[in-house]
Design an enzyme around this catalytic site. Structure first.
Site, mmCIF file in Angstrom:
data_model
loop_
_atom_site.group_PDB
_atom_site.id
_atom_site.type_symbol
_atom_site.label_atom_id
_atom_site.label_comp_id
_atom_site.label_asym_id
_atom_site.label_seq_id
_atom_site.Cartn_x
_atom_site.Cartn_y
_atom_site.Cartn_z
ATOM 1 C CB CYS A 6 118.038 89.089 -59.499
ATOM 2 S SG CYS A 6 117.031 89.329 -60.974
ATOM 3 N NE ARG A 13 126.172 76.109 -56.023
ATOM 4 C CZ ARG A 13 126.379 75.319 -54.956
ATOM 5 N NH1 ARG A 13 126.513 75.875 -53.767
ATOM 6 N NH2 ARG A 13 126.429 74.020 -55.065
ATOM 7 C CE1 TYR A 52 110.606 89.555 -57.915
ATOM 8 C CE2 TYR A 52 109.327 90.023 -55.934
ATOM 9 C CZ TYR A 52 110.531 90.016 -56.613
ATOM 10 O OH TYR A 52 111.661 90.453 -55.981
ATOM 11 C CG LEU A 68 111.264 86.356 -53.839
ATOM 12 C CD1 LEU A 68 109.748 86.566 -53.905
ATOM 13 C CD2 LEU A 68 111.994 87.548 -54.429
ATOM 14 C CE LYS A 91 118.474 78.045 -46.327
ATOM 15 N NZ LYS A 91 118.832 79.273 -45.572
ATOM 16 C CE1 TYR A 228 130.427 77.517 -44.004
ATOM 17 C CE2 TYR A 228 131.942 75.655 -43.834
ATOM 18 C CZ TYR A 228 130.779 76.211 -44.322
ATOM 19 O OH TYR A 228 129.946 75.458 -45.120
#
Length: 328
Positions: A6, A13, A52, A68, A91, A228
């Site tokens: 989760c 997204r 899982y 994960l 990724k 940023y």
């Protein structure tokens, strides 16, 4: 699809995106916590699964999305493929090159789609920039540069935990490395730096210098101790192209691309493009079209090699001792 974990990116997204696509739906979400699985499942109208492995046993799950922490990818991607599921994994696909090679082999053996989820690759602005470079808009490419930095993140999150594959290189540094390969697929790491946080033992900042066989230089910087920044630029013999929102443009944003030539600068607004939806759709299409193995296998393996090369040559400041112990 089923979702293993989760994570925020899944809830914020990917799961809303899947819900809005035809021909695919989330049928189950798994967590180690029953209450957390039920909370997320309630939002998306799917089944809640505790653990899982129990999700992987479900016959109604054809494919799984795995958001994960990086250190858990190898184990659960392998289990998912062995269970006959197609896999879209966040990724980096793995934390080592050896593990990446092994997962690619399992995907081929089982005839299942395996994709590393670099969503920015599915935004059309990068194809447009590549077309400009191919059309000689900036002459001969001399230097590729890219930076991805973010302000300090939640100190309790996995990104600051060595045992879970935390650190800036695996979290944000992989983006400039992958972007460089859009234009220069054959690269060698010449030098790098990694600065480790003494408290957590993870790298929080870094840089890398690479070169292409023809001498084109690649300069990269990354970290989560920064203001940023999310960009790349291509500097050529007659001009320069700068992409300001390279990796995380919102769906409705028309990303600005600046083209500079002698005595002339042009600001272009690339078309808005929902890269998250495009990434999920590409995965679904690969599954439905009968692709029976890894997607972008060569690029994914090369990416894993470059990440390891950055680690191997890096000049280190701070103490990575906790990370090294966790890696065992």
């Amino acid at each position: 699809m089923g979702v293993l974990g989760c994570a925020d990116i899944a809830i914020r997204r990917l799961m809303p995106t899947i819900a809005g696509l035809d021909g695919v739906e989330v049928v189950a979400v798994a967590s180690r916590s029953r209450s957390k699985a039920e909370q997320v499942a309630g939002r998306f109208g799917c089944a809640a699964v505790t653990g899982y492995r129990d999700l992987l046993k479900r016959d109604d799950v054809e494919a799984v999305y795995i958001p994960l922490p990086p250190r858990l990818h190898y184990e659960w991607v392998a289990e998912a493929l062995q269970a006959g599921k197609h896999v879209l994994a966040e990724k980096p696909l793995c934390t080592t090159h050896v593990e990446t090679v092994e997962l690619m082999a399992v995907a081929r053996e089982r005839g299942r789609v395996l994709a590393e989820n670099f969503m920015f690759l599915h935004h059309s602005q990068h194809d447009a920039v590549r077309a400009m470079v191919a059309a000689n808009a900036i002459g001969r490419l001399q230097v590729f540069s890219s930076s991805f930095g973010v302000p300090p993140l939640d100190p309790a999150g996995f990104r600051y935990q060595p045992a879970l594959g935390g650190g800036a290189l695996l979290d944000v540094g992989v983006y400039p490395l992958r972007a460089a390969q859009l234009f220069l697929p054959e690269l060698e790491v010449l030098a790098a730096t990694l600065r480790y946080d003494e408290t957590t033992g993870v790298d929080v900042a870094g840089s890398a210098l690479l070169a292409a066989p023809d001498g084109v230089a690649v300069q990269l910087a990354f970290g989560f101790d920064h203001s940023y920044r999310c960009e790349y630029a291509l500097w050529g013999s007659t001009g320069r192209i700068a992409v300001d929102r390279a990796f995380t443009p919102p769906d409705q944003l028309k990303p600005p691309v600046r083209v500079e030539r002698q005595d002339q600068a042009t600001e272009l607004a690339m078309p808005a493009d929902p890269q998250v939806r495009n990434a999920v759709r590409a995965f679904v299409q690969a599954v439905r079209s009968g692709v029976d193995g890894p997607i972008e296998e060569r690029a994914t393996l090369r990416q894993a090699q470059l990440v390891e090369a950055v680690r191997d040559v890096a000049r280190v400041t701070g103490s990575p001792a906790r990370m090294l112990r966790a890696a065992g």
